[in-house]
Design an enzyme around this catalytic site. Structure first.
Site, PDB file in Angstrom:
ATOM      1  N   GLU A 170       0.828  -1.207   0.000  1.00 48.06           N
ATOM      2  CA  GLU A 170       0.000   0.000   0.000  1.00 48.06           C
ATOM      3  C   GLU A 170       0.861   1.255   0.000  1.00 48.06           C
ATOM      4  O   GLU A 170       1.938   1.288   0.585  1.00 48.06           O
ATOM      5  CB  GLU A 170      -0.867   0.025   1.262  1.00 48.06           C
ATOM      6  CG  GLU A 170      -1.889  -1.072   1.277  1.00 48.06           C
ATOM      7  CD  GLU A 170      -2.715  -1.074   2.558  1.00 48.06           C
ATOM      8  OE1 GLU A 170      -2.800  -0.028   3.224  1.00 48.06           O
ATOM      9  OE2 GLU A 170      -3.274  -2.138   2.870  1.00 48.06           O
ATOM     10  N   CYS A 188       3.338   8.440   1.034  1.00 51.77           N
ATOM     11  CA  CYS A 188       3.711   7.538   2.117  1.00 51.77           C
ATOM     12  C   CYS A 188       4.005   6.178   1.489  1.00 51.77           C
ATOM     13  O   CYS A 188       3.135   5.597   0.843  1.00 51.77           O
ATOM     14  CB  CYS A 188       2.558   7.440   3.113  1.00 51.77           C
ATOM     15  SG  CYS A 188       2.817   6.216   4.398  1.00 51.77           S
ATOM     16  N   CYS A 209       4.802  -7.015   7.837  1.00 47.87           N
ATOM     17  CA  CYS A 209       5.736  -6.533   8.858  1.00 47.87           C
ATOM     18  C   CYS A 209       5.833  -7.599   9.936  1.00 47.87           C
ATOM     19  O   CYS A 209       4.880  -8.330  10.182  1.00 47.87           O
ATOM     20  CB  CYS A 209       5.203  -5.226   9.462  1.00 47.87           C
ATOM     21  SG  CYS A 209       6.317  -4.468  10.666  1.00 47.87           S
ATOM     22  N   CYS A 264       3.147  -4.960  16.401  1.00 50.49           N
ATOM     23  CA  CYS A 264       2.469  -3.938  17.223  1.00 50.49           C
ATOM     24  C   CYS A 264       0.972  -4.260  17.304  1.00 50.49           C
ATOM     25  O   CYS A 264       0.343  -4.609  16.307  1.00 50.49           O
ATOM     26  CB  CYS A 264       2.685  -2.542  16.636  1.00 50.49           C
ATOM     27  SG  CYS A 264       4.423  -2.071  16.585  1.00 50.49           S
ATOM     28  N   CYS A 302      -1.741  -2.383  14.948  1.00 48.77           N
ATOM     29  CA  CYS A 302      -1.406  -2.151  13.539  1.00 48.77           C
ATOM     30  C   CYS A 302      -1.890  -3.290  12.630  1.00 48.77           C
ATOM     31  O   CYS A 302      -1.683  -4.458  12.935  1.00 48.77           O
ATOM     32  CB  CYS A 302       0.100  -1.980  13.405  1.00 48.77           C
ATOM     33  SG  CYS A 302       0.625  -1.678  11.711  1.00 48.77           S
ATOM     34  N   CYS A 312      -2.477   2.010   7.958  1.00 52.74           N
ATOM     35  CA  CYS A 312      -1.563   1.045   7.333  1.00 52.74           C
ATOM     36  C   CYS A 312      -2.111  -0.359   7.284  1.00 52.74           C
ATOM     37  O   CYS A 312      -2.550  -0.903   8.272  1.00 52.74           O
ATOM     38  CB  CYS A 312      -0.231   0.937   8.066  1.00 52.74           C
ATOM     39  SG  CYS A 312       0.130   2.177   9.227  1.00 52.74           S
TER      40      CYS A 312
HETATM   41  N1  SAH Z   1       7.408   0.348  11.183  1.00 50.65           N
HETATM   42  C1  SAH Z   1       7.563   1.761  11.233  1.00 50.65           C
HETATM   43  C2  SAH Z   1       6.844   2.529  10.138  1.00 50.65           C
HETATM   44  C3  SAH Z   1       5.469   2.087   9.719  1.00 50.65           C
HETATM   45  S1  SAH Z   1       4.074   2.502  10.698  1.00 50.65           S
HETATM   46  C4  SAH Z   1       7.149   2.287  12.583  1.00 50.65           C
HETATM   47  O1  SAH Z   1       6.682   1.513  13.401  1.00 50.65           O
HETATM   48  O2  SAH Z   1       7.345   3.467  12.851  1.00 50.65           O
HETATM   49  C5  SAH Z   1       3.888   4.238  10.651  1.00 50.65           C
HETATM   50  C6  SAH Z   1       3.247   4.780  11.914  1.00 50.65           C
HETATM   51  O3  SAH Z   1       1.858   4.419  12.002  1.00 50.65           O
HETATM   52  C7  SAH Z   1       3.893   4.245  13.167  1.00 50.65           C
HETATM   53  O4  SAH Z   1       4.045   5.305  14.086  1.00 50.65           O
HETATM   54  C8  SAH Z   1       2.885   3.248  13.644  1.00 50.65           C
HETATM   55  O5  SAH Z   1       3.035   2.960  15.009  1.00 50.65           O
HETATM   56  C9  SAH Z   1       1.595   3.937  13.298  1.00 50.65           C
HETATM   57  N2  SAH Z   1       0.408   3.091  13.262  1.00 50.65           N
HETATM   58  C10 SAH Z   1       0.301   1.787  12.945  1.00 50.65           C
HETATM   59  N3  SAH Z   1      -0.975   1.363  13.063  1.00 50.65           N
HETATM   60  C11 SAH Z   1      -1.682   2.431  13.448  1.00 50.65           C
HETATM   61  C12 SAH Z   1      -3.062   2.636  13.738  1.00 50.65           C
HETATM   62  N4  SAH Z   1      -3.946   1.648  13.649  1.00 50.65           N
HETATM   63  N5  SAH Z   1      -3.435   3.873  14.123  1.00 50.65           N
HETATM   64  C13 SAH Z   1      -2.546   4.885  14.208  1.00 50.65           C
HETATM   65  N6  SAH Z   1      -1.249   4.757  13.951  1.00 50.65           N
HETATM   66  C14 SAH Z   1      -0.813   3.542  13.584  1.00 50.65           C
END
Ligand code: SAH
Length: 342
Positions: free
Chosen positions: A92, A105, A112, A116, A119, A333
């Site tokens: 994406e 972006c 990944c 987390c 996510c 994401c």
């Molecule tokens: N892996 C990297 C970059 C990708 S995620 C990282 O963790 O920074 C980009 C940002 O979106 C990160 O800050 C991540 O924590 C956040 N993110 C992921 N899922 C999310 C969600 N459901 N709501 C808000 N932010 C989210």
């Protein structure tokens, strides 16, 4: 095996062209076709002889992704792309329009493996990392599709950039090359979940980009419950690395903080965060979490976010609450790829 020509820098391409018995200046010509005109096929390189175009086609491949699906937000014009790679995998990317220009972006991996809890990108793990050309192609395809010049890039799509360090660094040098698409490092942000060795390595590169850290919690207990990576590099170690980074590069770090109701959004958390980041050259970005169907995370109320932000501001921090773009098109994401796999 044909070589991935769009992942080569000008020096590498020049070597290849010389090895084919061609004059050196051809390399720059070809590089411009790839990285300024974004051609998808050697036949489009109209100022090269047919013979040379055939030779190139025999030796190299131009990896471009194709648009599998495209969603346009009715609210703000944000466009979310689902791209298909040569091997059929899906990634994406998002195009956002701000007053200062167009931002893309990009994803750095298919899926990944960081796990987390909030996510969508990580729900089925990582499939593979992207090549430099596959990261570039997201920007080039979006530029062509909209007939625009992209001025800013954020590495905040699917994947953990530091889990694909070498290809990401190569991408950064290609995308900022003045012979190519020439996007200034100052207009690039890279976001990491907090892989400390990656931060230390990037520090040594001394790039002018903005490093974003997905912090999301002020202490180990909460952070480990949201982000498994915290069990390897805890909050103290992460913040020490960030301090070193800002001391060495004089670049301000941006801390991302996704606000999850009842998890990390209390007043105590705000005070603890202020204490943790005290004296640091930084910016704090509060993000109302995007609710993902498969996770139990709920977004904090606007009132709680406001209170949290006020506490940090009063302590002297530069705080912003991220404006939500593309709320009607699943712009969080990984949600689009997931939905298309169901
Ligand atoms: N892996 C990297 C970059 C990708 S995620 C990282 O963790 O920074 C980009 C940002 O979106 C990160 O800050 C991540 O924590 C956040 N993110 C992921 N899922 C999310 C969600 N459901 N709501 C808000 N932010 C989210």
């Amino acid at each position: 095996m044909k070589k991935d020509i769009m992942s080569m820098n000008l020096a590498e391409l020049t070597e290849e062209i010389l090895a084919l018995g061609q004059p050196k200046f051809r390399a720059k010509q070809i590089y411009r076709w790839l990285h300024k005109a974004f051609v998808t096929d050697f036949s489009q390189m109209s100022d090269l002889s047919l013979e040379l175009r055939r030779i190139l086609d025999d030796n190299f491949v131009i990896f471009h992704c194709t648009i599998e699906k495209k969603l346009v937000s009715e609210y703000d014009g944000t466009i979310k792309y689902l791209f298909k790679l040569n091997d059929g995998e899906l990634i994406e990317s998002v195009l956002m329009q701000y007053k200062y220009g167009y931002t893309v972006c990009v994803s750095s991996q298919v899926g990944c493996r960081m796990g987390c809890s909030f996510c969508a990108s990580t729900l089925s793990g990582v499939v593979r990392s992207l090549t430099p050309s596959e990261i570039l192609s997201q920007i080039y395809m979006i530029s062509l599709d909209n007939n625009i010049r992209v001025s800013h890039v954020v590495m905040m799509g699917m994947g953990e950039p530091f889990d694909n360090y070498d290809n990401v660094l190569k991408f950064l040098s290609l995308v900022s090359d003045e012979n190519g698409v020439n996007i200034s490092m100052r207009h690039i942000s890279l976001s990491t979940c907090g892989i400390v060795p990656g931060i230390m390595k990037l520090m040594e590169e001394n790039l002018q980009l903005t490093l974003s850290i997905s912090l999301h919690a002020p202490n180990d207990e909460i952070r480990s419950s949201m982000m498994p990576v915290n069990k390897k590099w805890g909050v103290r170690e992460l913040i020490d690395a960030c301090k070193k980074y800002t001391d060495t590069t004089s670049r301000r770090i941006s801390f991302e903080y996704a606000m999850v109701n009842g998890v990390n959004d209390s007043e105590e958390c705000a005070y603890e965060l202020a204490e943790l980041l005290r004296g640091m050259l930084c910016h704090i970005n509060l993000i109302p979490v995007n609710e993902v169907t498969e996770t139990s995370c709920k977004r904090s109320s606007p009132a709680r976010i406001k209170r949290f932000s006020e506490i940090l501001s009063a302590k002297g921090f530069a705080v912003t609450v991220r404006r939500e773009l593309g709320a009607d098109i699943n712009a969080a994401c990984g949600q689009l790829r997931r939905n298309s796999q169901k």
